[in-house]
Design a protein around this motif. Structure first.
Motif, PDB file in Angstrom:
ATOM      1  N   ILE A 206      -6.125  -1.429  -0.274  1.00 38.36           N
ATOM      2  CA  ILE A 206      -5.610  -2.729   0.136  1.00 38.36           C
ATOM      3  C   ILE A 206      -4.381  -3.048  -0.714  1.00 38.36           C
ATOM      4  CG2 ILE A 206      -6.054  -5.205   0.363  1.00 38.36           C
ATOM      5  CD1 ILE A 206      -7.739  -3.651   2.260  1.00 38.36           C
ATOM      6  N   ILE A 207      -3.269  -3.326  -0.056  1.00 39.92           N
ATOM      7  CA  ILE A 207      -2.057  -3.722  -0.757  1.00 39.92           C
ATOM      8  C   ILE A 207      -2.041  -5.249  -0.842  1.00 39.92           C
ATOM      9  CG2 ILE A 207       0.451  -3.562  -0.858  1.00 39.92           C
ATOM     10  CD1 ILE A 207      -1.017  -0.870  -1.053  1.00 39.92           C
ATOM     11  N   ALA A 208      -2.373  -5.792  -2.027  1.00 45.71           N
ATOM     12  CA  ALA A 208      -2.420  -7.231  -2.256  1.00 45.71           C
ATOM     13  C   ALA A 208      -1.149  -7.693  -2.962  1.00 45.71           C
ATOM     14  CB  ALA A 208      -3.654  -7.578  -3.084  1.00 45.71           C
ATOM     15  N   LYS A 209      -1.035  -8.988  -3.181  1.00 44.86           N
ATOM     16  CA  LYS A 209       0.149  -9.529  -3.853  1.00 44.86           C
ATOM     17  C   LYS A 209       0.294  -8.991  -5.270  1.00 44.86           C
ATOM     18  CE  LYS A 209       0.367 -13.842  -1.205  1.00 44.86           C
ATOM     19  NZ  LYS A 209       0.281 -15.335  -1.272  1.00 44.86           N
ATOM     20  N   ASP A 210      -0.852  -8.681  -5.912  1.00 45.85           N
ATOM     21  CA  ASP A 210      -0.808  -8.182  -7.292  1.00 45.85           C
ATOM     22  C   ASP A 210      -0.838  -6.656  -7.367  1.00 45.85           C
ATOM     23  OD1 ASP A 210      -3.395  -7.987  -6.355  1.00 45.85           O
ATOM     24  OD2 ASP A 210      -4.347  -8.687  -8.205  1.00 45.85           O
ATOM     25  N   GLY A 211      -0.644  -5.991  -6.237  1.00 44.46           N
ATOM     26  CA  GLY A 211      -0.576  -4.536  -6.246  1.00 44.46           C
ATOM     27  C   GLY A 211      -1.672  -3.886  -5.421  1.00 44.46           C
ATOM     28  N   PRO A 212      -1.775  -2.555  -5.456  1.00 41.14           N
ATOM     29  CA  PRO A 212      -2.763  -1.837  -4.649  1.00 41.14           C
ATOM     30  C   PRO A 212      -4.155  -1.848  -5.274  1.00 41.14           C
ATOM     31  CG  PRO A 212      -1.428  -0.274  -5.873  1.00 41.14           C
ATOM     32  CD  PRO A 212      -0.857  -1.637  -6.171  1.00 41.14           C
ATOM     33  N   TRP A 213      -5.168  -1.927  -4.412  1.00 34.28           N
ATOM     34  CA  TRP A 213      -6.570  -1.843  -4.825  1.00 34.28           C
ATOM     35  C   TRP A 213      -7.255  -0.767  -4.004  1.00 34.28           C
ATOM     36  CZ3 TRP A 213      -8.617  -4.594  -8.861  1.00 34.28           C
ATOM     37  CH2 TRP A 213      -7.836  -5.643  -9.353  1.00 34.28           C
ATOM     38  N   PHE A 214      -7.857   0.199  -4.685  1.00 39.78           N
ATOM     39  CA  PHE A 214      -8.540   1.308  -4.031  1.00 39.78           C
ATOM     40  C   PHE A 214      -9.976   0.877  -3.739  1.00 39.78           C
ATOM     41  CE2 PHE A 214      -4.885   3.147  -5.844  1.00 39.78           C
ATOM     42  CZ  PHE A 214      -4.626   4.356  -5.211  1.00 39.78           C
ATOM     43  N   ILE A 215     -10.293   0.679  -2.464  1.00 36.04           N
ATOM     44  CA  ILE A 215     -11.604   0.135  -2.131  1.00 36.04           C
ATOM     45  C   ILE A 215     -12.654   1.218  -1.883  1.00 36.04           C
ATOM     46  CG2 ILE A 215     -10.705  -2.072  -1.309  1.00 36.04           C
ATOM     47  CD1 ILE A 215     -10.982  -1.034   1.554  1.00 36.04           C
ATOM     48  N   GLU A 216     -12.231   2.417  -1.472  1.00 38.43           N
ATOM     49  CA  GLU A 216     -13.190   3.519  -1.346  1.00 38.43           C
ATOM     50  C   GLU A 216     -12.457   4.845  -1.234  1.00 38.43           C
ATOM     51  OE1 GLU A 216     -14.799   3.764   3.087  1.00 38.43           O
ATOM     52  OE2 GLU A 216     -15.100   1.752   2.261  1.00 38.43           O
ATOM     53  N   CYS A 217     -13.242   5.907  -1.392  1.00 38.37           N
ATOM     54  CA  CYS A 217     -12.699   7.261  -1.400  1.00 38.37           C
ATOM     55  C   CYS A 217     -13.421   8.109  -0.363  1.00 38.37           C
ATOM     56  CB  CYS A 217     -12.873   7.881  -2.788  1.00 38.37           C
ATOM     57  SG  CYS A 217     -12.345   9.609  -2.891  1.00 38.37           S
ATOM     58  N   ASN A 218     -12.675   8.956   0.327  1.00 43.52           N
ATOM     59  CA  ASN A 218     -13.236   9.922   1.273  1.00 43.52           C
ATOM     60  C   ASN A 218     -12.792  11.317   0.836  1.00 43.52           C
ATOM     61  OD1 ASN A 218     -14.319   7.945   3.245  1.00 43.52           O
ATOM     62  ND2 ASN A 218     -12.163   7.414   3.469  1.00 43.52           N
ATOM     63  N   PRO A 219     -13.653  12.052   0.132  1.00 45.11           N
ATOM     64  CA  PRO A 219     -13.242  13.381  -0.358  1.00 45.11           C
ATOM     65  C   PRO A 219     -13.358  14.463   0.719  1.00 45.11           C
ATOM     66  CG  PRO A 219     -15.457  12.864  -1.107  1.00 45.11           C
ATOM     67  CD  PRO A 219     -14.988  11.668  -0.335  1.00 45.11           C
ATOM     68  N   ARG A 220     -12.524  14.301   1.750  1.00 48.23           N
ATOM     69  CA  ARG A 220     -12.516  15.207   2.908  1.00 48.23           C
ATOM     70  C   ARG A 220     -11.231  14.964   3.683  1.00 48.23           C
ATOM     71  NH1 ARG A 220     -13.406  11.463   6.798  1.00 48.23           N
ATOM     72  NH2 ARG A 220     -14.754   9.691   6.306  1.00 48.23           N
ATOM     73  N   GLY A 221     -11.068  15.660   4.786  1.00 44.85           N
ATOM     74  CA  GLY A 221      -9.899  15.463   5.616  1.00 44.85           C
ATOM     75  C   GLY A 221      -9.942  14.154   6.375  1.00 44.85           C
ATOM     76  N   THR A 222      -8.779  13.569   6.626  1.00 40.91           N
ATOM     77  CA  THR A 222      -8.659  12.380   7.462  1.00 40.91           C
ATOM     78  C   THR A 222      -7.413  12.504   8.335  1.00 40.91           C
ATOM     79  OG1 THR A 222      -7.471  11.191   5.713  1.00 40.91           O
ATOM     80  CG2 THR A 222      -9.863  10.835   5.848  1.00 40.91           C
ATOM     81  N   SER A 223      -7.148  11.460   9.087  1.00 43.35           N
ATOM     82  CA  SER A 223      -6.103  11.520  10.106  1.00 43.35           C
ATOM     83  C   SER A 223      -4.690  11.589   9.545  1.00 43.35           C
ATOM     84  CB  SER A 223      -6.224  10.308  11.038  1.00 43.35           C
ATOM     85  OG  SER A 223      -7.465  10.329  11.711  1.00 43.35           O
ATOM     86  N   GLY A 224      -4.523  11.393   8.254  1.00 44.34           N
ATOM     87  CA  GLY A 224      -3.205  11.561   7.660  1.00 44.34           C
ATOM     88  C   GLY A 224      -2.636  12.947   7.878  1.00 44.34           C
ATOM     89  N   ALA A 225      -3.519  13.919   8.158  1.00 46.77           N
ATOM     90  CA  ALA A 225      -3.068  15.287   8.423  1.00 46.77           C
ATOM     91  C   ALA A 225      -2.110  15.338   9.611  1.00 46.77           C
ATOM     92  CB  ALA A 225      -4.269  16.193   8.680  1.00 46.77           C
ATOM     93  N   HIS A 226      -2.284  14.439  10.580  1.00 46.74           N
ATOM     94  CA  HIS A 226      -1.391  14.422  11.740  1.00 46.74           C
ATOM     95  C   HIS A 226       0.064  14.204  11.312  1.00 46.74           C
ATOM     96  CE1 HIS A 226      -4.673  14.558  14.574  1.00 46.74           C
ATOM     97  NE2 HIS A 226      -5.240  13.508  14.014  1.00 46.74           N
TER      98      HIS A 226
END
Length: 363
Positions: free
Chosen positions: A248-268
């Motif tokens: 989540i990109i908030a006013k005070d910077g990025p916050w990592f809310i969860e992790c997926n240690p596998r492939g995702t659609s960014g590969a496209h």
């Protein structure tokens, strides 16, 4: 050109796997594709030399591992790349495969996948919101300021977001987390690693989704602060494999809310250089910034969005004129998922991972 390689890719059901096998074929690499589904979308591609059906990783683990090991031997596999949640089973039995396995160890994967342990173990490496196991949560009068998620979940399933709850409403609170709600724009990160070396990275915004979770439209964005945190994190872990985050990109910077240690659609979005991320040392410079979408699902879910210029100009992630069958036959893959949904009486998204899920207690 490293044509001596024979690569076994797991997770033929995922559209991102189709991008990966096509990318390897362009490099002259022999690819075998495997999955436990009968009619996954990747089965129809001409970019592979063979499709192999596997037992269920979740419900028939030993047979699954033995079959993968046999394929590694029979096809003289040099690299084994799991793309979906079968990665956890592959990691657990990593020493059984006589080839390079593109995962880190199972203990690390499990810590990253479990939303509670991810927050506790890595809060000093990444900006992670306050996260607590729901059975230890006390602030129920202000539960609407938190997001409640199951510790092992995917596709934003089973979420209570910004609503007043009681502990009893969760049923089994020890299986849930309460995470401080962060307001801002959600983005995703997809990266590829080899022993702590970053090989590829892309940030993107899932503008449209299938239900609450899985993105079906991928808009490239750039965020140097997020990229720097991910790079430092992967190096710290000496990570190998595919690593993804929801941020989540908030006013005070990025916050990592969860992790997926596998492939995702960014590969496209890494399409043209995806194979090089696995074949060549060093970070690949990002090239094609054109948005991509799963056209078939966009037409089903958001037909009127095609009046928007941004949607009309996006590239279909599935259809390629030189490999048309996956796009033409994807309705068969959808039919198989529909059968699992109806037979098991589960949701559409849960049906897509039912036989490969890793929920922390698998054998």
């Amino acid at each position: 050109m490293k044509t001596h390689k024979n690569i076994l890719i797991l997770g033929a059901r995922a559209p991102m796997t189709l991008v990966l096998v096509r990318s390897f074929k362009k490099q002259g690499i022999r690819v075998i594709l495997a999955d436990s589904l009968v009619l996954p979308i990747g089965r129809w591609t001409n970019a592979i030399i063979k499709y192999e059906q596997l037992p269920s990783a979740r419900f028939n683990t030993q047979a699954y591992i033995n079959t993968v090991a046999r394929l590694v031997s029979n096809y003289a596999i040099t690299d084994l790349i799991p793309c979906c949640e079968e990665a956890f089973y592959i990691a657990k039995y990593k020493n059984k495969f006589l080839c390079k396995v593109w995962t880190t160890n199972i203990q690390e994967l499990n810590r990253l996948h479990n939303k509670e342990t991810f927050a506790k173990a890595f809060k000093h490496q990444l900006s992670i919101p306050e996260t607590i196991s729901a059975d230890e949560f006390k602030n129920w009068n202000h539960s609407n300021h938190y997001v409640f998620k199951q510790k092992y979940s995917r596709f934003a399933g089973n979420i209570f977001n910004g609503v007043l709850l009681t502990k009893d409403e969760l049923g089994n609170p020890e299986k849930w987390i309460a995470q401080k709600k962060i307001h801002g724009k959600e983005i995703c990160v997809y990266s590829i690693w080899d022993e702590g070396e970053l090989r590829g990275l892309v940030c993107y915004e899932p503008l449209f989704r299938a239900g609450k979770g899985a993105g079906i439209f991928f808009k490239f964005i750039e965020n140097k602060e997020v990229e720097a945190q991910v790079k430092k994190f992967g190096e710290h872990l000496n990570y190998t494999g595919q690593l993804s985050f929801d941020v989540i990109i908030a006013k005070d910077g990025p916050w990592f809310i969860e992790c997926n240690p596998r492939g995702t659609s960014g590969a496209h979005l890494l399409e043209n250089q995806l194979a090089d991320c696995f074949l060549v040392n060093g970070l690949r410079p990002f090239q094609d910034k054109r948005n991509q979408m799963l056209l078939f699902l966009m037409l089903l879910g958001y037909p009127f969005k095609f009046f928007k210029k941004e949607v009309r100009q996006a590239k279909d992630a599935i259809f390629r004129y030189y490999d048309p069958l996956p796009a033409m036959m994807q309705w068969l893959s959808l039919f198989e998922i529909a059968y699992i949904k109806l037979f098991k009486r589960i949701s559409w998204l849960k049906a897509t991972t039912y036989d490969i899920e890793w929920n922390g207690n698998e054998s």
